[in-house]
Design a protein around this motif. Structure first.
Motif, short mmCIF file in Angstrom:
data_model
loop_
_atom_site.label_atom_id
_atom_site.label_comp_id
_atom_site.label_asym_id
_atom_site.label_seq_id
_atom_site.Cartn_x
_atom_site.Cartn_y
_atom_site.Cartn_z
N MET A 5 33.68 49.66 77.41
CA MET A 5 32.89 48.60 78.00
C MET A 5 33.44 48.28 79.40
SD MET A 5 32.10 44.86 76.41
CE MET A 5 33.17 43.67 77.16
N PRO A 6 32.56 48.16 80.40
CA PRO A 6 33.04 47.85 81.75
C PRO A 6 33.67 46.46 81.82
CG PRO A 6 30.66 48.31 81.75
CD PRO A 6 31.13 48.34 80.34
N ALA A 7 34.62 46.31 82.73
CA ALA A 7 35.27 45.02 82.93
C ALA A 7 34.32 44.06 83.64
CB ALA A 7 36.54 45.21 83.75
N ALA A 8 34.42 42.78 83.30
CA ALA A 8 33.67 41.76 84.03
C ALA A 8 34.15 41.76 85.48
CB ALA A 8 33.89 40.40 83.39
N ALA A 9 33.32 41.24 86.36
CA ALA A 9 33.65 41.22 87.79
C ALA A 9 33.16 39.91 88.40
CB ALA A 9 33.01 42.41 88.49
N PHE A 10 33.74 39.58 89.56
CA PHE A 10 33.34 38.39 90.30
C PHE A 10 33.15 38.75 91.76
CE2 PHE A 10 35.08 36.44 86.58
CZ PHE A 10 34.44 35.21 86.47
N ASN A 11 32.23 38.02 92.39
CA ASN A 11 32.17 38.06 93.85
C ASN A 11 32.30 36.64 94.37
OD1 ASN A 11 29.42 37.41 93.07
ND2 ASN A 11 28.80 37.88 95.16
N VAL A 12 32.96 36.51 95.50
CA VAL A 12 33.19 35.22 96.13
C VAL A 12 32.79 35.38 97.59
CG1 VAL A 12 34.88 33.43 96.71
CG2 VAL A 12 35.14 34.75 94.58
N VAL A 13 31.94 34.46 98.06
CA VAL A 13 31.49 34.52 99.45
C VAL A 13 31.77 33.17 100.10
CG1 VAL A 13 29.56 34.96 101.02
CG2 VAL A 13 29.66 36.12 98.79
N ARG A 14 32.50 33.21 101.21
CA ARG A 14 32.86 32.00 101.94
C ARG A 14 31.86 31.79 103.07
NH1 ARG A 14 36.58 30.75 106.30
NH2 ARG A 14 37.02 32.98 106.50
N PHE A 15 31.44 30.52 103.24
CA PHE A 15 30.49 30.13 104.28
C PHE A 15 30.99 28.88 105.00
CE2 PHE A 15 28.04 31.28 100.42
CZ PHE A 15 27.24 32.32 100.87
N ARG A 16 30.55 28.71 106.24
CA ARG A 16 30.69 27.43 106.95
C ARG A 16 29.29 27.09 107.46
NH1 ARG A 16 35.03 28.08 110.09
NH2 ARG A 16 33.85 29.06 111.75
N VAL A 17 28.84 25.89 107.12
CA VAL A 17 27.48 25.48 107.43
C VAL A 17 27.44 24.75 108.76
CG1 VAL A 17 25.51 24.15 106.55
CG2 VAL A 17 27.03 25.31 104.94
N LYS A 18 26.38 24.99 109.53
CA LYS A 18 26.20 24.30 110.81
C LYS A 18 26.07 22.79 110.58
CE LYS A 18 23.76 28.08 113.11
NZ LYS A 18 22.42 28.57 113.54
N PRO A 19 26.52 22.00 111.53
CA PRO A 19 26.37 20.54 111.41
C PRO A 19 24.90 20.17 111.18
CG PRO A 19 27.78 21.08 113.28
CD PRO A 19 27.19 22.38 112.78
N GLY A 20 24.69 19.26 110.23
CA GLY A 20 23.35 18.79 109.93
C GLY A 20 22.52 19.70 109.06
N ARG A 21 23.07 20.81 108.60
CA ARG A 21 22.29 21.79 107.82
C ARG A 21 22.72 21.89 106.36
NH1 ARG A 21 19.70 25.16 111.77
NH2 ARG A 21 18.51 26.02 110.03
N GLU A 22 23.67 21.04 105.93
CA GLU A 22 24.20 21.17 104.57
C GLU A 22 23.14 20.99 103.49
OE1 GLU A 22 28.50 20.09 103.69
OE2 GLU A 22 28.03 18.83 105.43
N GLU A 23 22.27 20.00 103.64
CA GLU A 23 21.25 19.77 102.60
C GLU A 23 20.33 20.98 102.48
OE1 GLU A 23 20.99 17.59 100.12
OE2 GLU A 23 22.94 16.91 100.86
N ALA A 24 19.91 21.55 103.60
CA ALA A 24 19.06 22.74 103.56
C ALA A 24 19.79 23.91 102.89
CB ALA A 24 18.62 23.12 104.97
N PHE A 25 21.06 24.07 103.21
CA PHE A 25 21.88 25.13 102.63
C PHE A 25 21.99 24.97 101.10
CE2 PHE A 25 26.24 26.31 101.28
CZ PHE A 25 26.20 27.68 101.51
N ILE A 26 22.29 23.75 100.67
CA ILE A 26 22.41 23.49 99.23
C ILE A 26 21.07 23.68 98.54
CG2 ILE A 26 22.87 21.68 97.52
CD1 ILE A 26 25.03 20.63 99.55
N GLU A 27 20.00 23.19 99.16
CA GLU A 27 18.67 23.33 98.57
C GLU A 27 18.27 24.80 98.45
OE1 GLU A 27 15.42 22.40 96.52
OE2 GLU A 27 17.04 21.01 97.04
N ALA A 28 18.64 25.62 99.42
CA ALA A 28 18.34 27.05 99.33
C ALA A 28 19.02 27.67 98.10
CB ALA A 28 18.80 27.76 100.60
#
Length: 101
Positions: free
Chosen positions: A1-24
């Motif tokens: 059986m294959p091993a489980a895996a994870f991906n992690v992606v780091r982001f920095r959101v532009k000022p004033g765009r956090e709600e749009a980013f979270i909603e996406a």
């Protein structure tokens, strides 16, 4: 059986765009084959990481084109991270230790 895996992606959101980013992320339809679950984690001021759990590393590799398509839906909300990274800092790999209570 294959091993489980994870991906992690780091982001920095532009000022004033956090709600749009979270909603996406709320609107995302992560129907990638092998995708188990994902969490968007706020790690600082306008800083986030998306952590995805997968059934195997091969599933992550196969889903990359669709994940890039998803990224394209909110790419304009992101700031360049600098150092030649662009707007994301992704890493992924297989689980080598799985801790449980």
């Amino acid at each position: 059986m294959p091993a489980a895996a994870f991906n992690v992606v780091r982001f920095r959101v532009k000022p004033g765009r956090e709600e749009a980013f979270i909603e996406a992320h709320r609107r995302a339809d992560p129907t990638f084959k092998g995708f188990v679950r994902g969490s968007l984690v706020k790690t600082g001021e306008r800083a986030y990481c998306m952590v995805g759990e997968w059934d195997s590393f091969d599933s992550i590799v196969a889903a990359r084109p669709k994940m890039i398509g998803l990224l394209d839906t909110f790419r304009d909300d992101l700031e360049d991270l600098g150092g030649g990274l662009g707007v994301t800092d992704p890493v992924s790999g297989e689980v080598v230790v799985d801790l449980k209570p």
